[in-house]
Motif scaffolding. Structure first.
Motif, short mmCIF file in Angstrom:
data_model
loop_
_atom_site.label_atom_id
_atom_site.label_comp_id
_atom_site.label_asym_id
_atom_site.label_seq_id
_atom_site.Cartn_x
_atom_site.Cartn_y
_atom_site.Cartn_z
N UNK A 1 78.26 -49.46 49.59
CA UNK A 1 76.83 -49.79 49.67
C UNK A 1 76.07 -48.65 50.33
N UNK A 2 76.66 -48.09 51.38
CA UNK A 2 76.01 -46.97 52.08
C UNK A 2 75.88 -45.76 51.14
N UNK A 3 76.94 -45.46 50.39
CA UNK A 3 76.91 -44.32 49.48
C UNK A 3 75.89 -44.51 48.36
N UNK A 4 75.81 -45.72 47.83
CA UNK A 4 74.85 -45.99 46.77
C UNK A 4 73.42 -45.88 47.29
N UNK A 5 73.19 -46.41 48.48
CA UNK A 5 71.87 -46.31 49.09
C UNK A 5 71.50 -44.86 49.37
N UNK A 6 72.47 -44.08 49.86
CA UNK A 6 72.23 -42.66 50.10
C UNK A 6 71.94 -41.91 48.80
N UNK A 7 72.60 -42.32 47.72
CA UNK A 7 72.35 -41.68 46.43
C UNK A 7 70.90 -41.90 46.00
N UNK A 8 70.40 -43.13 46.22
CA UNK A 8 68.99 -43.42 45.90
C UNK A 8 68.07 -42.53 46.74
N UNK A 9 68.39 -42.38 48.01
CA UNK A 9 67.58 -41.53 48.89
C UNK A 9 67.59 -40.08 48.41
N UNK A 10 68.74 -39.60 47.96
CA UNK A 10 68.83 -38.22 47.49
C UNK A 10 68.02 -38.00 46.22
N UNK A 11 67.87 -39.04 45.43
CA UNK A 11 67.02 -38.94 44.24
C UNK A 11 65.53 -38.95 44.61
N UNK A 12 65.23 -39.30 45.88
CA UNK A 12 63.85 -39.31 46.34
C UNK A 12 63.26 -40.69 46.54
N UNK A 13 64.10 -41.72 46.59
CA UNK A 13 63.60 -43.09 46.72
C UNK A 13 62.91 -43.29 48.07
N UNK A 14 61.83 -44.06 48.04
CA UNK A 14 61.12 -44.46 49.26
C UNK A 14 60.89 -45.96 49.27
N UNK A 15 61.43 -46.63 48.30
CA UNK A 15 61.36 -48.08 48.14
C UNK A 15 62.19 -48.44 46.92
N UNK A 16 62.11 -49.67 46.48
CA UNK A 16 62.84 -50.13 45.29
C UNK A 16 61.95 -51.03 44.46
N UNK A 17 62.19 -51.07 43.13
CA UNK A 17 63.30 -50.48 42.39
C UNK A 17 63.08 -49.00 42.07
N UNK A 18 64.18 -48.33 41.81
CA UNK A 18 64.16 -46.95 41.34
C UNK A 18 65.03 -46.88 40.10
N UNK A 19 64.48 -46.33 39.03
CA UNK A 19 65.23 -46.11 37.80
C UNK A 19 65.44 -44.61 37.66
N UNK A 20 66.68 -44.22 37.46
CA UNK A 20 67.01 -42.80 37.30
C UNK A 20 67.56 -42.61 35.89
N UNK A 21 66.87 -41.76 35.12
CA UNK A 21 67.27 -41.48 33.74
C UNK A 21 67.91 -40.11 33.67
N UNK A 22 69.09 -40.05 33.06
CA UNK A 22 69.80 -38.79 32.89
C UNK A 22 69.70 -38.38 31.42
N UNK A 23 68.85 -37.41 31.14
CA UNK A 23 68.53 -37.05 29.76
C UNK A 23 68.57 -35.54 29.57
N UNK A 24 69.40 -35.11 28.63
CA UNK A 24 69.46 -33.69 28.24
C UNK A 24 69.62 -32.77 29.45
N UNK A 25 70.51 -33.16 30.34
CA UNK A 25 70.77 -32.32 31.49
C UNK A 25 69.74 -32.41 32.60
N UNK A 26 68.73 -33.26 32.42
CA UNK A 26 67.70 -33.42 33.44
C UNK A 26 67.76 -34.83 34.03
#
Length: 226
Positions: A168-193
């Motif tokens: 749970x800590x690692x998943x939460x930290x992953x959201x923070x690294x993506x730039x999350x400041x609240x929830x929900x956050x959707x992260x799309x992985x498209x064409x290397x971006x």
């Protein structure tokens, strides 16, 4: 040849009503848009603390706005959402740590059940004004989602283990690294971006990124089943 599904990560916490709205819309579209939807249970309190953000309901005007906003969005998206009577107790005192650890355990051992168990926990707190902090409440949600009592009890006994806590800590930290400041956050992985979208109201933009058609929060294929 069938195209390879695009990967979307949805970081969410069942304490967040907007997470529920975004969750339901993405679940409706995952086949229509050919996406591999990865549900990522996270802890909103830790994300808020890490980003220096505060719950919007702490501001009286925002709290008043939120109640009406969530009611209208629930009607529009066709999610049976209702504000808990003792909102501040639910959000600020009870929290969601045990529930999110439980969902983390579900994801580790029975990932195919994660969608249903998550939905039942949302139903408890945001539709029926029931508790999600007590073990018996979490068990009731899991059993209603289709888990056996033995399965649910076994997972509940693991929510304080280092494996579950660290995940749970690692998943939460992953959201923070993506730039999350609240929830929900959707992260799309498209064409290397990687594209991080905050909130439940960015679905039209998500459709644009995917090159897909946005047909509203309840697409025709879903309406036909309702």
């Amino acid at each position: 040849m069938t195209p390879v599904p695009r990967t979307l990560e949805l970081f969410y916490d069942v304490l967040s009503p907007y997470s529920w709205l975004g969750f339901e819309v993405l679940c409706r579209y995952k086949k229509l848009w050919n996406i591999n939807l990865q549900l990522r249970p996270s802890l909103i309190a830790a994300i808020m603390k890490d980003s220096g953000n505060q719950p919007p309901a702490l501001l009286p005007r925002k709290a008043q706005y939120l109640q009406n906003d969530i009611r209208l969005l629930g009607q529009h998206i066709q999610v049976p959402i209702q504000f808990p009577k003792d909102f501040f107790s639910v959000i600020l005192e009870k929290g969601s740590l045990s529930a999110m650890r439980f969902l983390t355990a579900v994801n580790l051992e029975h990932p195919k059940m994660l969608e249903k168990v998550s939905r039942e926990l949302w139903m408890r707190v945001w539709s029926r004004d029931e508790d999600i902090s007590e073990p018996k409440s979490i068990l009731a949600a899991a059993e209603k989602a289709g888990m056996s009592t033995e399965q649910a009890q076994g997972l509940l006994e693991k929510i304080s283990t280092p494996k579950v806590k660290n995940e749970l800590r690692d998943t939460t930290n992953a959201a923070c690294k993506y730039g999350a400041f609240g929830l929900p956050v959707t992260v799309a992985h498209l064409d290397g971006q990687t594209h991080m979208l905050f909130g439940s109201d960015r679905m039209e933009l998500l459709a644009h990124l995917l090159g897909e058609k946005w047909m509203g929060p309840v697409p025709p294929a879903i309406k036909a089943k309702i």
